[in-house]
Enzyme design. Structure first.
Site, PDB file in Angstrom:
ATOM      1  N   GLU A 163     -38.633 -68.910   9.410  1.00 33.97           N
ATOM      2  CA  GLU A 163     -37.277 -68.895   9.945  1.00 33.97           C
ATOM      3  C   GLU A 163     -36.333 -68.136   9.018  1.00 33.97           C
ATOM      4  OE1 GLU A 163     -33.966 -72.183  11.498  1.00 33.97           O
ATOM      5  OE2 GLU A 163     -35.953 -72.817  10.807  1.00 33.97           O
ATOM      6  N   ASP A 172     -44.930 -73.161  21.698  1.00 34.66           N
ATOM      7  CA  ASP A 172     -45.367 -71.889  22.277  1.00 34.66           C
ATOM      8  C   ASP A 172     -44.421 -71.519  23.415  1.00 34.66           C
ATOM      9  OD1 ASP A 172     -46.722 -69.767  23.550  1.00 34.66           O
ATOM     10  OD2 ASP A 172     -48.669 -70.561  22.922  1.00 34.66           O
ATOM     11  N   LYS A 194     -40.086 -70.894   5.927  1.00 33.93           N
ATOM     12  CA  LYS A 194     -40.147 -69.526   5.394  1.00 33.93           C
ATOM     13  C   LYS A 194     -40.074 -68.510   6.531  1.00 33.93           C
ATOM     14  CE  LYS A 194     -42.813 -70.440   1.168  1.00 33.93           C
ATOM     15  NZ  LYS A 194     -44.094 -70.175   0.460  1.00 33.93           N
TER      16      LYS A 194
END
Length: 236
Positions: free
Chosen positions: A217, A142, A215
């Site tokens: 990225e 995060d 996926k």
């Protein structure tokens, strides 16, 4: 902090620890719940086990890779399947992600993987032996992009020192993020931290072959979004 320095708190109150994550507990699917029930007894690790003997955990002597915050576990399981000569430990706080990871490990027949459902900071402190890890992975944490939340970012001096202590000499800390500002923050913190050398010729490294392309990225790359990888090696 000494007893004299500790603030006076009302009885029963504790100092609130700053967390680097938000507990977003969704509902498990039936498949995830079944995987937890069937595979947790052999693949699950508990914080209250205390300091682990990793050769006993895996039943062999092998290089150990630890990933912090593996999400739904797809890339972690694929890495474990691709490198059967290594042992992998994953840490994730979200139950459905742990269930999904175990379900995918079953699908690929992965045996060299163990997982914690717990706070990574506490696992590093209490369960992982010093100088025992060959690689620590932190992928797409995060970014806490609002300035007032930067204190929640996990890559801070105290955490970096904890990672250094757990790495073998020459072991590497591999980070990846799709937030350029967080990449710069990581680079600054790691460059200032004692006991690490940047393996990049200039700041960042190309995505190493062992980190699968997600996926998310791949889609970002098609849209022109960047991803930054950093690999720092323990040198003392």
């Amino acid at each position: 902090m000494t007893e004299e320095q500790k603030p006076d708190l009302p009885e029963g109150k504790r100092i609130r620890k700053i967390r680097s994550y938000v507990k977003r507990e969704g509902r498990m699917t039936k498949g995830q719940a079944r995987a937890m029930e069937v595979y947790w007894p052999t693949m699950g690790l508990e914080h209250d086990m205390g300091r682990l003997d990793l050769t006993q955990v895996f039943g062999r002597e092998a290089p150990v890779v630890l990933e912090i915050g593996f999400g739904m576990g797809k890339s972690l399981v694929e890495m474990a399947a691709a490198e059967p000569e290594k042992d992998f430990i994953g840490i994730e706080v979200h139950g459905p992600g742990v269930g999904a990871c175990l379900m995918y490990a079953e699908e690929l027949g992965v045996k060299n993987l163990r997982v914690f459902e717990h706070d990574a900071v506490e696992i590093l402190a209490d369960c992982i032996p010093d100088a025992s890890l060959d690689r620590v992975q932190l992928y797409f944490p995060d970014p806490w992009h609002k300035k007032r939340h930067h204190k929640r970012r996990i890559v801070q001096p105290e955490f970096i020192e904890s990672v250094r202590n757990k790495l073998k000499m020459g072991g590497v800390f591999h980070m990846a993020t799709d937030w350029e500002h967080y990449a710069e923050h990581m680079l600054e913190e790691m460059s200032e931290a004692p006991g690490f050398t940047n393996t990049a010729e200039k700041d960042f490294v190309p995505r190493p072959d062992f980190r699968p392309l997600t996926k998310f990225e791949a889609r970002g790359q098609r849209l022109g979004h960047g991803v930054w990888d950093l690999i720092f090696a323990r040198n003392k």
